[in-house]
Design a protein around this motif. Structure first.
Motif, PDB file in Angstrom:
ATOM      1  N   GLU A   9       0.830  -1.208   0.000  1.00 51.17           N
ATOM      2  CA  GLU A   9       0.000   0.000   0.000  1.00 51.17           C
ATOM      3  C   GLU A   9       0.861   1.254   0.000  1.00 51.17           C
ATOM      4  OE1 GLU A   9      -3.309   0.248  -0.489  1.00 51.17           O
ATOM      5  OE2 GLU A   9      -3.112  -1.905  -0.839  1.00 51.17           O
ATOM      6  N   LEU A  12       2.165   1.725  -3.455  1.00 50.76           N
ATOM      7  CA  LEU A  12       1.093   2.214  -4.328  1.00 50.76           C
ATOM      8  C   LEU A  12       0.819   3.699  -4.086  1.00 50.76           C
ATOM      9  CD1 LEU A  12      -1.373  -0.815  -4.193  1.00 50.76           C
ATOM     10  CD2 LEU A  12      -0.072  -0.018  -6.187  1.00 50.76           C
ATOM     11  N   ASP A  13       1.002   4.167  -2.846  1.00 48.16           N
ATOM     12  CA  ASP A  13       0.830   5.598  -2.534  1.00 48.16           C
ATOM     13  C   ASP A  13       1.686   6.468  -3.450  1.00 48.16           C
ATOM     14  OD1 ASP A  13      -0.852   5.022  -0.398  1.00 48.16           O
ATOM     15  OD2 ASP A  13       0.678   5.373   1.142  1.00 48.16           O
ATOM     16  N   LYS A  14       2.857   5.963  -3.800  1.00 46.65           N
ATOM     17  CA  LYS A  14       3.801   6.719  -4.639  1.00 46.65           C
ATOM     18  C   LYS A  14       3.859   6.168  -6.061  1.00 46.65           C
ATOM     19  CE  LYS A  14       5.118   9.715  -1.622  1.00 46.65           C
ATOM     20  NZ  LYS A  14       4.826  11.120  -1.811  1.00 46.65           N
ATOM     21  N   LYS A  15       2.787   5.488  -6.447  1.00 49.54           N
ATOM     22  CA  LYS A  15       2.613   5.017  -7.828  1.00 49.54           C
ATOM     23  C   LYS A  15       3.632   3.962  -8.263  1.00 49.54           C
ATOM     24  CE  LYS A  15      -0.586   8.153  -8.329  1.00 49.54           C
ATOM     25  NZ  LYS A  15      -1.697   7.956  -7.450  1.00 49.54           N
ATOM     26  N   LEU A  17       4.837   0.433  -9.560  1.00 52.07           N
ATOM     27  CA  LEU A  17       4.224  -0.386 -10.607  1.00 52.07           C
ATOM     28  C   LEU A  17       4.609  -1.858 -10.479  1.00 52.07           C
ATOM     29  CD1 LEU A  17       5.142   1.976 -13.580  1.00 52.07           C
ATOM     30  CD2 LEU A  17       2.940   1.853 -12.385  1.00 52.07           C
ATOM     31  N   ALA A  38       9.741   1.360 -10.808  1.00 58.79           N
ATOM     32  CA  ALA A  38       9.548   2.805 -10.792  1.00 58.79           C
ATOM     33  C   ALA A  38       9.749   3.330 -12.210  1.00 58.79           C
ATOM     34  CB  ALA A  38      10.542   3.452  -9.838  1.00 58.79           C
ATOM     35  N   GLN A  43      11.430   8.711  -9.256  1.00 58.36           N
ATOM     36  CA  GLN A  43      10.419   7.890  -8.584  1.00 58.36           C
ATOM     37  C   GLN A  43      11.078   6.822  -7.708  1.00 58.36           C
ATOM     38  OE1 GLN A  43       7.680   5.544 -10.941  1.00 58.36           O
ATOM     39  NE2 GLN A  43       6.181   5.541  -9.284  1.00 58.36           N
ATOM     40  N   LEU A  47      10.040   6.548  -3.847  1.00 53.23           N
ATOM     41  CA  LEU A  47       9.570   5.306  -3.235  1.00 53.23           C
ATOM     42  C   LEU A  47      10.443   4.932  -2.041  1.00 53.23           C
ATOM     43  CD1 LEU A  47       8.783   3.295  -6.471  1.00 53.23           C
ATOM     44  CD2 LEU A  47       7.116   3.855  -4.696  1.00 53.23           C
TER      45      LEU A  47
END
Length: 101
Positions: A9, A12-15, A17, A38, A43, A47
């Motif tokens: 989770e 996923l908060d920081k996208k 993949l 990422a 990114q 993360l």
């Protein structure tokens, strides 16, 4: 498993993949490892920093630099590998375990 789901989770908060949670096939000092892709060096850094913030007060160690396109975060019994897409293909860590989630 609950801790791994919480980490997912956070990623996923920081996208993050293509997140997978895996159990190692060989005995390697951790219960699980996770792999996340990422989209950029920035990114990867975001993360890693987000995990560090979320784990404040808990065991947390990090190795690697975002510019290398691979950072690994050690959260005691779970390793989180944060890769660029290119490095994830090169190292193919999915071969080292069995996906559980």
């Amino acid at each position: 498993m609950e801790k791994a789901l919480q980490i997912r989770e956070w990623l996923l908060d920081k996208k993050g993949l293509d997140i997978v949670i895996m159990v190692p096939e060989h005995d390697i000092l951790v219960d699980k490892f996770m792999i996340v892709t990422a989209g950029s060096v920035n990114q990867i850094a975001a993360l890693a920093e987000h995990l560090k913030e979320k784990c404040r007060g808990q065991y947390f160690r990090m190795d690697g630099e975002p510019e290398s396109e691979w950072v690994v975060a050690d959260l005691s019994n779970i390793l989180v590998h944060i890769f660029s897409e290119r490095m994830r293909r090169i190292y193919n860590l999915e071969e080292l375990g069995k996906e559980i989630e």
